[in-house]
Design an enzyme around this catalytic site. Structure first.
Site, PDB file in Angstrom:
ATOM      1  N   HIS A  20       0.833  -1.197   0.000  1.00  0.00           N
ATOM      2  CA  HIS A  20       0.000   0.000   0.000  1.00  0.00           C
ATOM      3  C   HIS A  20       0.871   1.251   0.000  1.00  0.00           C
ATOM      4  O   HIS A  20       1.978   1.271   0.544  1.00  0.00           O
ATOM      5  CB  HIS A  20      -0.916   0.008   1.223  1.00  0.00           C
ATOM      6  CG  HIS A  20      -1.990  -1.038   1.181  1.00  0.00           C
ATOM      7  ND1 HIS A  20      -3.088  -0.938   0.361  1.00  0.00           N
ATOM      8  CD2 HIS A  20      -2.125  -2.216   1.847  1.00  0.00           C
ATOM      9  CE1 HIS A  20      -3.862  -2.003   0.532  1.00  0.00           C
ATOM     10  NE2 HIS A  20      -3.293  -2.798   1.416  1.00  0.00           N
ATOM     11  N   GLY A  59       5.590  -6.968   3.184  1.00  0.00           N
ATOM     12  CA  GLY A  59       5.169  -6.541   1.854  1.00  0.00           C
ATOM     13  C   GLY A  59       3.797  -5.901   1.850  1.00  0.00           C
ATOM     14  O   GLY A  59       3.185  -5.747   0.801  1.00  0.00           O
ATOM     15  N   LYS A  60       3.307  -5.505   3.029  1.00  0.00           N
ATOM     16  CA  LYS A  60       1.983  -4.893   3.108  1.00  0.00           C
ATOM     17  C   LYS A  60       2.022  -3.398   2.804  1.00  0.00           C
ATOM     18  O   LYS A  60       1.023  -2.817   2.396  1.00  0.00           O
ATOM     19  CB  LYS A  60       1.389  -5.115   4.505  1.00  0.00           C
ATOM     20  CG  LYS A  60       1.137  -6.580   4.838  1.00  0.00           C
ATOM     21  CD  LYS A  60       0.643  -6.749   6.280  1.00  0.00           C
ATOM     22  CE  LYS A  60       0.377  -8.215   6.607  1.00  0.00           C
ATOM     23  NZ  LYS A  60      -0.092  -8.392   8.006  1.00  0.00           N
ATOM     24  N   VAL A  61       3.172  -2.776   3.042  1.00  0.00           N
ATOM     25  CA  VAL A  61       3.362  -1.352   2.801  1.00  0.00           C
ATOM     26  C   VAL A  61       4.592  -1.163   1.924  1.00  0.00           C
ATOM     27  O   VAL A  61       5.629  -1.801   2.142  1.00  0.00           O
ATOM     28  CB  VAL A  61       3.532  -0.578   4.133  1.00  0.00           C
ATOM     29  CG1 VAL A  61       3.900   0.883   3.875  1.00  0.00           C
ATOM     30  CG2 VAL A  61       2.257  -0.656   4.964  1.00  0.00           C
TER      31      VAL A  61
END
Length: 395
Positions: free
Chosen positions: A276, A304-306
């Site tokens: 994101h 790997g979410k941001v």
């Protein structure tokens, strides 16, 4: 001057007619008030633009306090929220307002045994009659017996249908300000629940299953649809490729369900790896206990979410969501022109088809690789199921 210094703190006496914008810009100078100011600026200057897809996660008992009607519905109507991940409890208590049932401000320091004897329910300092639950349950069971609900579906479709029926009740009652579910229905904003069995709505769904109802809530549909939304947020074929924002009120399961869209895209499906672009969280949870609600944006980067390049576009404010949300809503509504509604609910199949085709294409490319002869074969490389090589040193 050091780049770590933002601006001089120059306090001025507060006037009797200070506006919400002047209050935040001029008097929220340090600590979590400054973090709240930074969130206001990030929202108004970068996030609430046409090309940004904004996902909201909602936990904590926000709707019983009326914030679904007073703060979230206006943000939806003005195009500032594009999809929602919520606890089922927030959606259940939101229905009380749609049905015209009464909740009252009370006192948290009361005799709960006496409340029980008198047929009252307490959510901290919110008090209402036990009949509010019974009437809401009766309404839910009645509409869930209708034909549109007699099939397998995801929670977006489920809540869309639920919102449709609630909105009809509101029209009959002449309601001026719609509740969260009804507003999302009218604006085409999909609402997902990460744990559909963990609320009175889910309890009623389970009760009807004992009667032979054909309604089945399928979480796999939600996982793929939310990933498809995050995947479609960036379109390389447009002049402005698009960005994805995670706006988190509280933590828990809704927070993770919103953030896991990115690992679903790259870790499981083997597609782009980015994360994101914006991470905004209001929480009162500490990060050092290892709980999800306190997990920081930097920690989310490791998953790997941001996007690691977007850490400057992440802010965490440690405060009560019931304090922050009205302030944020007032600031955004004052500073930002309304955005056009994306109506992502209507585009679910289109986005899902795009995700599915790209996933199938990626899988086909892997299988079409030329198989070398025995003498040409390199040492075998261990890979994860998505095809990503397992890096040395990892278990």
């Amino acid at each position: 001057m050091s780049q770590m210094i933002d601006r001089k703190i120059a306090p001025a006496p507060m006037t009797e007619n200070v506006s919400v914008v002047d209050l935040i810009d001029g008097y929220f100078t340090a600590y979590n008030s400054a973090r709240l100011r930074e969130i206001c600026h990030l929202l108004t200057q970068k996030v609430m633009r046409e090309g940004v897809t904004v996902g909201l996660s909602l936990s904590g008992a926000m709707t019983p306090a009326g914030f679904g009607v007073s703060a979230l519905a206006p943000l939806i109507r003005n195009g500032f929220i594009d999809y929602i991940i919520s606890t089922g409890a927030n959606l259940y208590h939101d229905i009380h307002y749609g049905l015209g049932l009464n909740l009252y401000a009370g006192n948290p320091f009361v005799d709960d045994i006496k409340l029980r004897e008198e047929g009252h329910i307490r959510i901290y300092d919110i008090i209402f009659d036990y009949d509010v639950l019974l009437e809401t349950d009766a309404f839910i069971r009645t509409i869930l017996r209708a034909e549109p609900f007699q099939k397998r579906m995801g929670t977006a479709e489920f809540h869309y249908l639920l919102g449709k029926y609630v909105r009809e009740i509101e029209k009959q009652r002449g309601v001026e300000h719609s509740c969260l579910l009804a507003t999302a229905y009218e604006c085409g904003v999909p609402i997902y629940t990460s744990s559909p069995g963990d609320s009175s709505i889910g309890m009623n769904v389970a009760a009807l299953a004992l009667e032979g109802s054909q309604l089945i809530i399928d979480p796999a549909i939600d996982v793929n649809e939310t990933a498809a939304i995050a995947y479609a947020a960036r379109d390389p074929n447009k002049d402005f490729p698009g960005e994805s924002a995670a706006f988190i009120l509280g933590g828990g399961s809704p927070k993770n369900f919103l953030l896991q869209t990115q690992p679903q895209i790259h870790e499981v499906l083997g597609l782009e790896e980015r994360g994101h672009d914006y991470f905004i969280q209001i929480t009162d949870a500490r990060p050092d206990t290892g709980g999800l609600s306190g997990a920081t944006p930097a920690e989310a980067v490791s998953w790997g979410k941001v996007d690691p390049n977007e850490l400057p576009n992440t802010v965490v404010c440690y405060t009560d969501s019931t304090i922050a949300l009205p302030i944020l809503t007032a600031y955004v509504m004052n500073q930002c022109p309304p955005r056009s509604l994306k109506r992502l609910y209507d585009r679910r199949q289109e986005m899902l088809t795009k995700l599915q085709l790209d996933y199938q294409l990626a899988q086909a490319k892997k299988s079409e690789r030329t198989v070398p002869t025995v003498s040409e074969r390199p040492e075998p490389v261990a890979t994860y199921p998505c095809g990503t090589p397992i890096r040395k040193g990892r278990g």
